[in-house]
Design a protein around this motif. Structure first.
Motif, PDB file in Angstrom:
ATOM      1  N   VAL A 166      -2.650   2.553  -4.813  1.00 26.05           N
ATOM      2  CA  VAL A 166      -3.884   1.871  -4.423  1.00 26.05           C
ATOM      3  C   VAL A 166      -5.084   2.820  -4.486  1.00 26.05           C
ATOM      4  CG1 VAL A 166      -3.549   2.292  -1.926  1.00 26.05           C
ATOM      5  CG2 VAL A 166      -4.915   0.325  -2.681  1.00 26.05           C
ATOM      6  N   ALA A 167      -4.826   4.108  -4.273  1.00 28.10           N
ATOM      7  CA  ALA A 167      -5.916   5.088  -4.324  1.00 28.10           C
ATOM      8  C   ALA A 167      -6.277   5.465  -5.759  1.00 28.10           C
ATOM      9  CB  ALA A 167      -5.536   6.338  -3.522  1.00 28.10           C
ATOM     10  N   LEU A 210      -1.124   7.663  -3.839  1.00 27.26           N
ATOM     11  CA  LEU A 210      -0.871   6.252  -3.564  1.00 27.26           C
ATOM     12  C   LEU A 210      -1.462   5.446  -4.716  1.00 27.26           C
ATOM     13  CD1 LEU A 210      -1.746   6.230   0.235  1.00 27.26           C
ATOM     14  CD2 LEU A 210       0.545   6.096  -0.784  1.00 27.26           C
ATOM     15  N   THR A 234       3.740   4.494  -4.270  1.00 24.48           N
ATOM     16  CA  THR A 234       3.102   5.646  -4.916  1.00 24.48           C
ATOM     17  C   THR A 234       2.795   5.298  -6.371  1.00 24.48           C
ATOM     18  OG1 THR A 234       5.202   6.575  -5.628  1.00 24.48           O
ATOM     19  CG2 THR A 234       4.344   7.312  -3.479  1.00 24.48           C
ATOM     20  N   GLN A 291      -6.896   3.136  -7.964  1.00 25.75           N
ATOM     21  CA  GLN A 291      -7.570   1.956  -8.507  1.00 25.75           C
ATOM     22  C   GLN A 291      -8.870   2.341  -9.215  1.00 25.75           C
ATOM     23  OE1 GLN A 291      -9.670  -0.598  -5.295  1.00 25.75           O
ATOM     24  NE2 GLN A 291      -8.063   0.489  -4.180  1.00 25.75           N
ATOM     25  N   ASN A 330       0.808  -1.229   0.000  1.00 22.25           N
ATOM     26  CA  ASN A 330       0.000   0.000   0.000  1.00 22.25           C
ATOM     27  C   ASN A 330       0.839   1.276   0.000  1.00 22.25           C
ATOM     28  OD1 ASN A 330      -2.396  -1.431   0.027  1.00 22.25           O
ATOM     29  ND2 ASN A 330      -2.556  -1.423   2.266  1.00 22.25           N
TER      30      ASN A 330
END
Lengths: 173, 329
Positions: free
Chosen positions: A71-72, A69, A28, A74, A25
């Motif tokens: 994951v953010a 990030l 970046t 996605q 997670n």
């Protein structure tokens, strides 16, 4: 994804291609692009959102990929310098940077170009800037001070600003 | 960076309930401040709750003629909004005076109000800082403080709030809407952030774990002629060393009403209520503007390297009030 998980599996569309990623997670978006997808156009300059070398388009808008990030991101769509044009078919802003010698070492250039593409789009949408005299005006008149203000998030240590300004002016005409 | 879990939420109740299950979770908005602080080791959450997908992305007109700005509205969208630009120009100007195009595309309205000070001791974990580690001390008072507070500081902390947006919002009577546990609450922005006192680690008056859901501005005719002015050490892309949001209503050569707020002078966006009280009813003149600024600055406690801010904020105030009222200097 379980809540205790320190890594995540997700999909991001990059330059039109869906990419399945399984990342810590902490990764970046910039590191995901460079280290996991071999897209090394976006550069790591300061890694703190202060230099703009990592600029990419996220859902069509310029962002500092070092502060996003992965994951953010996605489910979202990313365009990097590699997705803007090809060696055979350069994006007009890429061609203008060559024509006007808008670079010296080239390290900041992918970020400059992605930022300029997005900045011109923002002007087309009528977004004001700190250089806009009347913030309520519907139409933006793009002059040198507007371009300088709108590009202030991209630093160039070689100081190619004069030619970067000329390149962007040429595309805007 | 410490490892952390990541969770997306789609409703406010779940966001607040999820945060409450963790001893050390943070809401993640645009991440432009939080992710940076995590890289620096200043913030070490074990869980990030991504609140950017909450249904808080609209700017809606309210029954009183005002607007409600969703907490997840990005800075760019706020500054580009036609209603904001027409009725609250100082708000659009303040947003555009801050950061860069890239950062404004990420940063959110709620996140802007929660951003932390850029005091160099706070952001450097090798240094003491009462805000980051309560009781560790404040080297800023005898050290690098040229851009730190002249108003409302304490012996424990002289940090400033870096927000431009909050200065315009506080001048125009903004109200912060928060969710605390099971209940919703509205807090005037003038009361939302705390002065440091002996607890500089406590920055807001809302409960730990509260989530900002939106910011409202009342219907306020005076706001349509509001303006934001920022002074910084380079032409763009820098934090303020002094800033002001103001609006003036003139009637018969006298100041009928006014709004004045200052930035980069305190830990909170500083509503200059003493200056406003001093100015109401006075003739529209340079002397009135200067007297109003001086009344507010009676409480100033400058230090060796930030004393310039007293004269700077005074002069910027006089200049903007003169500009707003058409008085030539």
């Amino acid at each position: 994804m379980t809540r205790s998980s320190l890594s995540s599996s997700f999909t991001v569309t990059v330059n039109g291609e869906p990419q399945l990623l399984d990342l810590d997670n902490r990764t970046t978006l910039l590191d995901a692009l460079r280290e996991h997808l071999d897209l090394t156009g976006a550069k790591k300059g300061c890694d703190h959102g202060q230099c703009g070398a990592c600029t990419v388009l996220l859902d069509g808008r310029r962002v500092n990929s070092c502060l996003v990030l992965a994951v953010a991101a996605q489910g979202r769509s990313v365009t990097t310098i590699e997705g803007l044009g090809t060696a055979d078919r350069l994006h007009p802003v890429q061609q203008a940077f060559i024509d006007h010698d808008g670079l010296q070492c080239g390290y900041c250039t992918p970020g400059q170009i992605c930022s300029a593409v997005s900045a011109l789009d923002e002007v087309d949408r009528g977004w004001p800037s700190a250089a806009t005299a009347d913030v309520g005006a519907e139409k933006i008149t793009l002059d040198d001070s507007e371009i300088r203000e709108r590009m202030s998030g991209n630093l160039c240590r070689c100081g190619a600003y004069v030619n970067i300004l000329a390149a962007i002016n040429a595309v805007a005409q | 960076m410490r490892e952390f879990g990541y969770q997306q939420v789609s409703d406010v109740e779940t966001a607040v309930a999820t945060l409450a299950t963790s001893a050390d979770a943070r809401y993640l908005g645009g991440g432009t401040n939080l992710v940076d602080l995590m890289k620096l080791g200043v913030e070490t959450p074990e869980l990030l709750i991504d609140v950017t997908n909450l249904p808080l992305t609209d700017i809606t007109e309210t029954a009183d003629g005002g607007v409600l700005i969703g907490a997840a509205v990005r800075n760019s969208d706020l500054a580009a909004n036609p209603v904001i630009r027409q009725r609250y120009p100082a708000v659009a100007q303040a947003v555009l005076a801050g950061a860069s195009g890239q950062l404004r595309n990420l940063a959110t309205t709620g996140g802007n109000l929660m951003q932390r000070t850029r005091c160099s001791y706070f952001t450097d974990v090798s240094k003491p800082c009462n805000k980051r580690v309560p009781g560790s001390g404040c080297p800023a008072r005898d050290g690098e403080h040229h851009n730190l507070a002249i108003l409302g500081a304490s012996e424990h902390c002289i940090a400033t709030s870096p927000s431009d947006l909050a200065v315009a919002l506080v001048a125009l009577d903004a109200v912060v809407h928060v969710r605390e546990g099971d209940s919703a609450r509205a807090v005037p922005l003038t009361e939302f952030r705390r002065l440091p006192g002996d607890r500089p680690d406590l920055e807001t008056t809302v409960e730990p774990g509260a989530l900002i859901t939106g910011v409202s501005l009342p219907g306020l005719p005076i706001a349509a002629a509001s303006r934001y002015r920022k002074v910084r050490e380079r032409a763009s892309y820098a934090f303020a060393i002094a800033s002001i949001a103001a609006a003036v209503e003139v009637s018969g050569g006298l100041v009928a009403d006014c709004r004045i707020a200052w930035g980069a002078v305190a830990a909170v966006p500083w509503r200059a209520t003493r200056a406003e009280a001093m100015l109401r009813g006075k003739p529209v003149a340079i002397e009135s503007f200067a007297a109003a600024a001086d009344a507010e600055l009676l409480a100033a406690e400058p230090l060796e390297h930030n004393a310039y801010k007293v004269a700077l904020i005074r002069n910027v105030t006089v200049e903007l009030l003169a500009e707003l009222t058409g008085v030539s200097r």
